[in-house]
Design a protein around this motif. Structure first.
Motif, PDB file in Angstrom:
ATOM      1  N   ASP A  75       0.823  -0.738   0.314  1.00 53.92           N
ATOM      2  CA  ASP A  75       0.785   0.208  -0.435  1.00 53.92           C
ATOM      3  C   ASP A  75       0.825   1.564  -0.028  1.00 53.92           C
ATOM      4  OD1 ASP A  75      -1.866   1.644   0.234  1.00 53.92           O
ATOM      5  OD2 ASP A  75      -3.100   1.807   2.218  1.00 53.92           O
ATOM      6  N   GLN A  76       0.485   2.147  -0.725  1.00 54.08           N
ATOM      7  CA  GLN A  76       1.155   3.248  -0.432  1.00 54.08           C
ATOM      8  C   GLN A  76       0.447   4.863  -0.704  1.00 54.08           C
ATOM      9  OE1 GLN A  76       3.458   3.864  -4.411  1.00 54.08           O
ATOM     10  NE2 GLN A  76       5.275   5.095  -2.708  1.00 54.08           N
ATOM     11  N   TRP A  77       0.438   5.921  -0.082  1.00 47.79           N
ATOM     12  CA  TRP A  77      -0.054   7.011   0.134  1.00 47.79           C
ATOM     13  C   TRP A  77       0.150   8.133   0.412  1.00 47.79           C
ATOM     14  CZ3 TRP A  77       0.236   3.296   3.988  1.00 47.79           C
ATOM     15  CH2 TRP A  77       1.078   3.950   5.209  1.00 47.79           C
ATOM     16  N   ASP A  78       0.088   9.092   0.414  1.00 46.62           N
ATOM     17  CA  ASP A  78       1.160  11.047   0.332  1.00 46.62           C
ATOM     18  C   ASP A  78       0.466  10.847   1.750  1.00 46.62           C
ATOM     19  OD1 ASP A  78       1.630  10.805  -2.153  1.00 46.62           O
ATOM     20  OD2 ASP A  78      -1.095  11.673  -2.153  1.00 46.62           O
ATOM     21  N   LYS A  79       1.744  11.682   2.601  1.00 47.41           N
ATOM     22  CA  LYS A  79       1.938  12.061   4.007  1.00 47.41           C
ATOM     23  C   LYS A  79       0.733  13.017   3.305  1.00 47.41           C
ATOM     24  CE  LYS A  79       5.075  14.798   6.506  1.00 47.41           C
ATOM     25  NZ  LYS A  79       6.464  15.812   6.660  1.00 47.41           N
ATOM     26  N   PRO A  80       0.117  13.207   5.010  1.00 40.66           N
ATOM     27  CA  PRO A  80      -1.053  14.320   5.481  1.00 40.66           C
ATOM     28  C   PRO A  80      -0.721  15.564   6.020  1.00 40.66           C
ATOM     29  CG  PRO A  80      -1.583  12.221   7.000  1.00 40.66           C
ATOM     30  CD  PRO A  80      -0.279  12.070   6.406  1.00 40.66           C
ATOM     31  N   VAL A  81      -1.197  16.758   5.362  1.00 39.06           N
ATOM     32  CA  VAL A  81      -1.203  17.996   5.859  1.00 39.06           C
ATOM     33  C   VAL A  81      -0.948  18.776   7.336  1.00 39.06           C
ATOM     34  CG1 VAL A  81      -1.872  18.847   3.387  1.00 39.06           C
ATOM     35  CG2 VAL A  81      -3.044  18.473   5.547  1.00 39.06           C
ATOM     36  N   VAL A  82      -0.422  19.748   7.442  1.00 37.52           N
ATOM     37  CA  VAL A  82      -0.445  19.378   9.404  1.00 37.52           C
ATOM     38  C   VAL A  82      -1.976  19.974   9.558  1.00 37.52           C
ATOM     39  CG1 VAL A  82       0.252  21.291  11.051  1.00 37.52           C
ATOM     40  CG2 VAL A  82       1.542  20.271   9.189  1.00 37.52           C
ATOM     41  N   ASP A  83      -2.677  19.096  10.967  1.00 38.90           N
ATOM     42  CA  ASP A  83      -3.783  19.800  11.158  1.00 38.90           C
ATOM     43  C   ASP A  83      -4.275  20.683  12.081  1.00 38.90           C
ATOM     44  OD1 ASP A  83      -3.677  19.757  13.652  1.00 38.90           O
ATOM     45  OD2 ASP A  83      -4.170  17.364  13.437  1.00 38.90           O
TER      46      ASP A  83
END
Length: 248
Positions: free
Chosen positions: A99-107
């Motif tokens: 599985d591969q996904w993008d790093k989330p943004v700062v909340d």
């Protein structure tokens, strides 16, 4: 709970209810082990480590029977993935990346959500034998039966004053080479019927491809050391990441 490295200092954690707490920060390059339960009765044991000169974070379980042939890599580049070890991918004849996904943004609280490990308290049972390295593991007291435990891994970029949720207990804090901080927090909620149904379905699906050493015929909850870790995303296809640690 960690390699023999000295903390680099402490951080005062400000919670959303206005309280605060001083916590020792493990240095870049450190490794920690943690698990829900005790040496005699516990969920899987997790190992999380970082690079001494990079800001990459890695997470895996120690037991080859329970997923130790793969690891989560949260790269500073924003390429986040679950992948097999080289030898395991070759043995299975499959690509390394699962599985591969993008790093989330700062909340809005100054945090980046890395992942959350979900474990029903009813799935923490007496093991076949006590854990021999118990002194090296950070044991986390699970919620009572009928509850769902969440172990959240959160990251705070350098220069930010993170606001951690008041209903979560801080398990560990680690520092990255660029000054970012990584937190592991434990929280609990009542296990909902729809969650029980999903977990039961995942157990049945996992039993179709049992790991080495699993019983020939699947009998629910018969083997205290037969567990599965389900890789999941909440909401959207690549939404917030979670790992479900379930007793088979």
């Amino acid at each position: 709970m960690s390699r023999k490295t000295e903390p680099v200092g402490t951080i005062t954690i400000n919670y959303s209810d206005g309280s605060s707490r001083d916590v020792a920060i493990q240095p870049p390059g450190a490794a920690i082990r943690f698990s829900l339960g005790t040496a005699e009765a516990h969920a899987v044991i997790w190992r999380m480590w970082t690079g001494s000169a990079t800001t990459d974070i890695y997470l895996s379980v120690r037991d080859g029977r329970n997923g130790g042939n793969s690891k989560y890599s949260f790269h500073a580049s924003g390429d986040w993935r679950l992948q097999y070890e080289y030898s395991e991918a070759i043995k299975r004849g499959v690509p390394r990346v699962i599985d591969q996904w993008d790093k989330p943004v700062v909340d809005s609280d100054g945090l980046i959500f890395v992942t959350r490990i979900l474990t029903p308290s009813d799935d923490i049972v007496v093991n076949a034998k006590p854990e021999k390295d118990a002194a090296k593991i950070g044991w986390i007291t699970p919620a009572p039966n009928g509850m769902l435990n969440g172990l959240a891994v959160l990251m705070a970029p350098p220069g930010r004053a993170p606001l951690l949720p008041a209903d979560a207990h801080l398990v560990a804090a680690m520092s990255l080479a660029d000054g970012s901080l990584v937190f592991v927090l434990h929280s609990a909620s009542e296990l909902q019927p729809y969650e029980e149904d999903i977990f039961a379905r995942m157990r049945r699906e996992a039993a179709k491809n049992p790991p080495p050493g699993a019983p020939a015929t699947y009998v629910p909850r018969a083997d205290p050391e037969y567990r599965c870790q389900v890789n999941a995303h909440e909401g959207a296809e690549k939404g917030p990441h979670s790992i479900w640690d379930l007793l088979m």
